[in-house]
Design a protein around this motif. Structure first.
Motif, PDB file in Angstrom:
ATOM      1  N   VAL A 157       0.843  -1.198   0.000  1.00 57.22           N
ATOM      2  CA  VAL A 157       0.000   0.000   0.000  1.00 57.22           C
ATOM      3  C   VAL A 157       0.879   1.250   0.000  1.00 57.22           C
ATOM      4  CG1 VAL A 157      -1.629   1.359   1.387  1.00 57.22           C
ATOM      5  CG2 VAL A 157      -2.035  -1.072   1.026  1.00 57.22           C
ATOM      6  N   ARG A 158       1.911   1.277   0.860  1.00 57.42           N
ATOM      7  CA  ARG A 158       2.823   2.428   0.895  1.00 57.42           C
ATOM      8  C   ARG A 158       3.525   2.614  -0.451  1.00 57.42           C
ATOM      9  NH1 ARG A 158       3.905   0.400   5.971  1.00 57.42           N
ATOM     10  NH2 ARG A 158       5.772  -0.660   5.245  1.00 57.42           N
ATOM     11  N   THR A 159       3.974   1.524  -1.050  1.00 62.78           N
ATOM     12  CA  THR A 159       4.651   1.601  -2.346  1.00 62.78           C
ATOM     13  C   THR A 159       3.706   2.142  -3.419  1.00 62.78           C
ATOM     14  OG1 THR A 159       6.054  -0.257  -1.731  1.00 62.78           O
ATOM     15  CG2 THR A 159       5.917   0.270  -4.072  1.00 62.78           C
ATOM     16  N   VAL A 196       1.488   9.155  -5.931  1.00 60.52           N
ATOM     17  CA  VAL A 196       1.656  10.568  -5.584  1.00 60.52           C
ATOM     18  C   VAL A 196       2.813  11.177  -6.369  1.00 60.52           C
ATOM     19  CG1 VAL A 196       2.327  12.124  -3.705  1.00 60.52           C
ATOM     20  CG2 VAL A 196       0.574  10.398  -3.324  1.00 60.52           C
ATOM     21  N   VAL A 197       3.946  10.484  -6.403  1.00 63.38           N
ATOM     22  CA  VAL A 197       5.117  11.025  -7.101  1.00 63.38           C
ATOM     23  C   VAL A 197       4.816  11.220  -8.580  1.00 63.38           C
ATOM     24  CG1 VAL A 197       7.469  10.461  -7.852  1.00 63.38           C
ATOM     25  CG2 VAL A 197       6.826  10.182  -5.470  1.00 63.38           C
ATOM     26  N   ARG A 247       4.077  14.718 -12.931  1.00 69.18           N
ATOM     27  CA  ARG A 247       3.448  14.838 -14.251  1.00 69.18           C
ATOM     28  C   ARG A 247       2.669  16.145 -14.363  1.00 69.18           C
ATOM     29  NH1 ARG A 247       0.293   9.357 -15.930  1.00 69.18           N
ATOM     30  NH2 ARG A 247       2.074   8.023 -16.309  1.00 69.18           N
ATOM     31  N   TYR A 248       1.917  16.450 -13.314  1.00 72.85           N
ATOM     32  CA  TYR A 248       1.095  17.668 -13.322  1.00 72.85           C
ATOM     33  C   TYR A 248       1.974  18.907 -13.398  1.00 72.85           C
ATOM     34  CZ  TYR A 248      -2.196  21.241 -11.898  1.00 72.85           C
ATOM     35  OH  TYR A 248      -2.959  22.373 -11.843  1.00 72.85           O
ATOM     36  N   ALA A 286       7.167   6.209 -15.894  1.00 75.13           N
ATOM     37  CA  ALA A 286       5.757   6.622 -15.886  1.00 75.13           C
ATOM     38  C   ALA A 286       5.629   8.129 -16.085  1.00 75.13           C
ATOM     39  CB  ALA A 286       5.094   6.196 -14.583  1.00 75.13           C
ATOM     40  N   ILE A 287       6.531   8.882 -15.482  1.00 75.35           N
ATOM     41  CA  ILE A 287       6.500  10.338 -15.655  1.00 75.35           C
ATOM     42  C   ILE A 287       6.811  10.691 -17.102  1.00 75.35           C
ATOM     43  CG2 ILE A 287       7.707  12.473 -15.046  1.00 75.35           C
ATOM     44  CD1 ILE A 287       7.991  11.192 -12.183  1.00 75.35           C
TER      45      ILE A 287
END
Length: 185
Positions: free
Chosen positions: A82-84, A90-91, A96-97, A178-179
Motif C-alpha cells: 500500500v505504501r509503495t 503521488v510522485v 506529471r502535473y 511513468a512520468i
C-alpha cells in the motif's frame, strides 16, 4: 376504419419485431454478465471463503466470513505494498502535473521552434507501452545501459547501478518511466 386497419397491422407484427430492442441488447447484456458481473460476484464469494489451491479442503471451500480481510490487514507485506503504491501514485501524479503545466505554459509563449517543440513533446505519449518498456529496460541495463554510462562518465555514481534489480532504485526507475510516458498529459 383506417384506425382499425392500422391496429390490426400492429397486432400482426411478430414477437421479434415487437421486442426488437430487447433482442438487440441481449448479446451485449450476456457479454457484460459473462465478463463483468459474474467475475465480480465470484470474487466477492471467494473473498469470504477458505481457498488454498495447492491443498484443497475435504469439506470444500467453507465460509470464513471476514477472517480473510482481517488476515490481510494484519499482514505487513500488504501495508508495504500500500505504501509503495501510494508513493508511486503521488510522485508520478504530482510531477506529471507540474511538468505538464510548466510545459503548457512554456509552449504557449511565442519563441523560435515552438511548433517543433510542440510536436516533440507528444513523442512519449505516442510511443506504444510495449516499445517504451523495452527501450527503458535497455536504457536501465546495468552493464550496457545508456543511463549507467552517462552517470558513470559524469561521475555522478562510481559504479553502475542496477536500476531494475535494486529494490531501493526500482521504484524510482519505474516512476521516471511513468512520468516520461505520461508527461504530455
Amino acid at each position: 376504419m383506417q384506425n382499425k386497419k392500422r391496429m390490426m397491422r400492429i397486432q400482426k407484427k411478430s414477437f421479434f419485431s415487437r421486442h426488437a430492442g430487447y433482442w438487440f441488447v441481449l448479446p451485449l447484456a450476456a457479454v457484460i454478465f459473462l465478463f463483468l458481473v459474474y467475475p465480480i460476484a465470484k470474487a466477492a464469494l471467494m473473498s469470504v471463503q477458505y481457498w488454498y489451491l495447492p491443498k484443497s479442503s475435504s469439506s470444500g471451500n467453507y465460509f470464513v466470513g471476514f477472517n480473510n480481510f482481517a488476515g490481510v490487514l494484519e499482514d505487513h507485506y500488504f501495508w508495504k505494498s500500500v505504501r509503495t503504491t501510494v508513493s508511486y501514485m503521488v510522485v508520478t501524479i504530482v510531477i506529471r502535473y507540474v511538468l505538464g503545466l510548466g510545459a503548457a505554459i512554456l509552449l504557449n509563449q511565442k519563441f523560435p521552434g515552438r511548433l517543433i517543440a510542440r510536436a516533440l513533446i507528444i513523442i512519449p505519449w505516442a510511443v506504444p507501452e510495449v516499445v517504451a518498456s523495452l527501450v527503458w529496460i535497455l536504457m536501465y541495463d546495468k552493464d550496457f545501459g545508456v543511463v549507467n554510462y552517462l552517470l558513470c562518465n559524469f561521475q555522478v555514481i562510481s559504479q553502475p547501478a542496477g536500476f531494475l534489480t535494486d529494490p531501493e532504485l526500482a521504484l524510482w526507475a519505474a516512476d521516471a518511466v511513468a512520468i516520461w510516458k505520461g508527461f504530455p498529459f
